[in-house]
Scaffold this motif. Structure first.
Motif, PDB file in Angstrom:
ATOM      1  N   ILE A 153      66.543  78.849  33.843  1.00 58.56           N
ATOM      2  CA  ILE A 153      67.194  77.765  34.486  1.00 58.56           C
ATOM      3  C   ILE A 153      66.699  76.642  33.555  1.00 58.56           C
ATOM      4  O   ILE A 153      65.707  76.743  33.078  1.00 58.56           O
ATOM      5  CB  ILE A 153      66.598  77.519  36.029  1.00 58.56           C
ATOM      6  N   GLU A 208      68.175  72.448  39.508  1.00 62.15           N
ATOM      7  CA  GLU A 208      67.826  73.879  39.860  1.00 62.15           C
ATOM      8  C   GLU A 208      66.288  74.228  40.065  1.00 62.15           C
ATOM      9  O   GLU A 208      66.283  75.056  40.797  1.00 62.15           O
ATOM     10  CB  GLU A 208      68.418  74.882  38.686  1.00 62.15           C
ATOM     11  N   TYR A 237      65.329  73.015  43.470  1.00 67.60           N
ATOM     12  CA  TYR A 237      66.030  74.357  44.294  1.00 67.60           C
ATOM     13  C   TYR A 237      65.116  75.581  44.566  1.00 67.60           C
ATOM     14  O   TYR A 237      64.848  75.921  45.588  1.00 67.60           O
ATOM     15  CB  TYR A 237      67.360  74.487  44.036  1.00 67.60           C
TER      16      TYR A 237
END
Length: 189
Positions: free
Chosen positions: A48, A53, A56
């Motif tokens: 990522i 992201e 998250y």
């Protein structure tokens, strides 16, 4: 299985396996812990790249670690990873808090004292940068015994890496420097 995938660095696949294990047993603290670990390491891997992201995965890891903590409140490794997660977001006061919890639960684990000493050092550096010199000095004074304990515990280990010991001495040298013990600092370098 999830552990094998995690060890191979296949974090996405491991997360899926741990999610399946949790569906089968919602009280499986280790599945939450390892899913959290995979989410944390996903933020460090090349899998990522975007900030949303990363956020998250760190949020997912925090949620899983908090749930694992509720299920297994005496499991030191959970607190260690809570500290590591807060290290990833530069929340050094929380790192110190969780490292102290891990040390209290496993007082003979050199790695937890190593992490505590390093967290106290980083927190002290953070306070120095903010002009909070007195608080920084207090943190450095707390870091030195943690670092010394980590060194002593590591020396008792039958197998240890020279790299780990060198890193501990380097950290202790920095702490001694910040405390004004320049001679002691040079002896550790």
């Amino acid at each position: 299985n999830g552990v094998r995938l995690e060890e191979q660095g296949k974090y996405s696949a491991a997360i899926e396996m741990y999610t399946q294990a949790i569906k089968l047993n919602t009280d499986f603290a280790d599945a939450y812990l390892h899913r959290a670990i995979c989410n944390i390491y996903m933020t460090k891997s090349l899998e990522i790249e975007k900030d949303d992201e990363i956020k998250y995965h760190l949020d997912a890891a925090l949620k899983d670690l908090k749930f694992a903590q509720m299920l297994a409140p005496k499991k030191a490794i959970i607190y260690s990873y809570l500290g590591f997660l807060h290290y990833r977001i530069n929340n050094f006061d929380a790192v110190v808090f969780y490292c102290e919890k891990a040390c209290a639960l496993e007082p003979n684990n050199y790695a937890y004292f190593f992490n505590l000493g390093y967290a106290l050092y980083l927190s002290g550096e953070d306070k120095l940068a903010s002009g909070k010199n007195k608080l920084a000095l207090q943190l450095f004074n707390r870091a030195l015994p943690a670092c010394n304990k980590a060194i002593n515990l590591l020396k008792k280990e039958k197998v240890w890496e020279k790299k780990e010991m060198a890193f501990l001495y380097k950290n202790r040298a920095f702490i001694k420097f910040e405390l004004g013990d320049y001679k002691g600092s040079l002896e550790d370098l």
